[in-house]
Scaffold this active site. Structure first.
Site, mmCIF file in Angstrom:
data_model
loop_
_atom_site.group_PDB
_atom_site.id
_atom_site.type_symbol
_atom_site.label_atom_id
_atom_site.label_comp_id
_atom_site.label_asym_id
_atom_site.label_seq_id
_atom_site.Cartn_x
_atom_site.Cartn_y
_atom_site.Cartn_z
ATOM 1 N N CYS A 1 3.358 4.502 1.617
ATOM 2 C CA CYS A 1 4.807 4.398 1.426
ATOM 3 C C CYS A 1 5.211 3.917 0.044
ATOM 4 O O CYS A 1 6.150 4.442 -0.555
ATOM 5 C CB CYS A 1 5.434 3.522 2.513
ATOM 6 S SG CYS A 1 4.894 1.796 2.544
ATOM 7 N N HIS B 1 7.390 -2.003 4.964
ATOM 8 C CA HIS B 1 7.589 -0.580 4.672
ATOM 9 C C HIS B 1 8.422 -0.501 3.395
ATOM 10 O O HIS B 1 9.219 -1.386 3.099
ATOM 11 C CB HIS B 1 8.298 0.112 5.837
ATOM 12 C CG HIS B 1 8.450 1.587 5.649
ATOM 13 N ND1 HIS B 1 7.420 2.397 5.216
ATOM 14 C CD2 HIS B 1 9.525 2.421 5.822
ATOM 15 C CE1 HIS B 1 7.836 3.642 5.149
ATOM 16 N NE2 HIS B 1 9.104 3.682 5.506
ATOM 17 N N ASP C 1 14.166 7.851 2.391
ATOM 18 C CA ASP C 1 12.799 7.414 2.670
ATOM 19 C C ASP C 1 11.829 8.572 2.469
ATOM 20 O O ASP C 1 11.848 9.536 3.249
ATOM 21 C CB ASP C 1 12.715 6.884 4.101
ATOM 22 C CG ASP C 1 11.391 6.195 4.395
ATOM 23 O OD1 ASP C 1 10.444 6.378 3.616
ATOM 24 O OD2 ASP C 1 11.311 5.478 5.401
#
Length: 216
Positions: free
Chosen positions: A40, A98, A123
Site C-alpha cells: 500500500c 493502511h 486509494d
C-alpha cells in the site's frame, strides 16, 4: 504488482523502495509491465507522484488500525461461541495500518455548491470491487467526517476504515447471536500525513474521524 506472502522472487521486496521515481522508471523501461513488488505505501507514493505531475495537489495518508469492512454494514464483526472458540471466521478485519492518497479537487458531480470540494480519498490499493472494477474513490473527506455514506465513490468503505465500531458477538448452537461488546475507539487511531517542508508527521485525524471530534 502487489504481493503479501513474503516471497518476492523475480522482483524486489516492497520495503526496498525509498521513492517512486525508480518504480516509474522501471515501469517505463520495461514496456509498461508491472514492477515487482509493492504494497500500500508503495502504491500510494507512486500515485502521489503521478497526480502531482498532472498538477493535482495531493498527499500520502497513513491510517493506523485501519478497518476492512467487507459486508458494508459499517462495523467490524467478530464472532465467538459460548465455548470461547470462533465458530466462523469473519471476513472483516482490522489492519495495523493502511496507506492511501488524498487529492484536492472540486466535486460538482456531488453538489451544486462547494459542499464536498477539497480533499478526496483515492486509494491505489483497492481491496474490494467498486461497480465491478477494483478501484476506490474519489471519496470526499468532508462526507466521511459527516457520515454521509450515501455518496459516491466508495464513501461507506472509507468511512468504515476510519470510523467503524468493532463489535463482538456470542453465537449460540441454534444460530442466534448476542452482542457482547462494542469498541468505538480503536479503529482510526491516528491518521497522519507528512508536513509541508519537513519530514515531521502531521496528525489529520480530526479531519476525517467523526468519533474523535464527537460528531454523532
Amino acid at each position: 504488482m502487489g504481493r503479501w506472502d513474503g516471497r518476492y522472487d523475480g522482483g524486489m521486496s516492497p520495503t526496498y523502495w525509498n521513492g517512486s521515481v525508480e518504480v516509474l522508471r522501471r515501469w517505463l523501461k520495461n514496456g509498461s509491465n508491472p514492477v515487482k513488488y509493492g504494497q500500500c505505501w508503495v502504491f500510494a507514493a507512486v500515485m502521489c507522484t503521478v497526480l502531482r505531475c498532472l498538477g493535482i495537489p495531493c498527499r500520502v495518508v497513513s491510517n493506523f488500525q485501519s478497518a476492512h469492512d467487507t459486508d458494508k454494514n459499517l462495523t467490524i464483526d467478530d464472532f465467538f461461541s459460548d465455548y470461547g472458540v470462533r465458530p466462523k471466521q469473519s471476513p472483516d478485519s482490522v489492519w495495523n495500518y493502511h496507506v492511501w492518497v488524498e487529492a484536492w479537487m472540486r466535486r460538482p458531480d456531488l453538489s451544486a455548491g462547494s459542499l464536498y470540494d477539497g480533499w478526496q480519498v483515492v486509494d491505489p490499493t483497492p481491496q474490494l470491487k467498486s461497480n465491478d472494477v477494483y478501484c476506490c474513490g474519489p471519496a470526499p473527506v468532508k462526507a466521511i467526517l459527516q457520515g454521509h455514506v450515501d455518496l459516491k465513490y466508495d464513501v461507506p468503505f472509507v468511512f468504515a476504515e476510519v470510523n467503524a465500531d468493532r463489535v463482538t458477538w456470542m453465537v449460540f448452537a441454534d444460530g442466534s447471536k448476542k452482542k457482547i461488546s462494542t469498541d468505538s475507539v480503536s479503529v482510526g487511531q491516528n491518521i497522519s500525513t507528512k508536513a509541508v517542508g519537513s519530514d515531521k508527521s502531521v496528525d489529520i485525524t480530526p479531519t476525517i474521524n467523526m468519533q474523535r471530534v464527537g460528531i454523532e
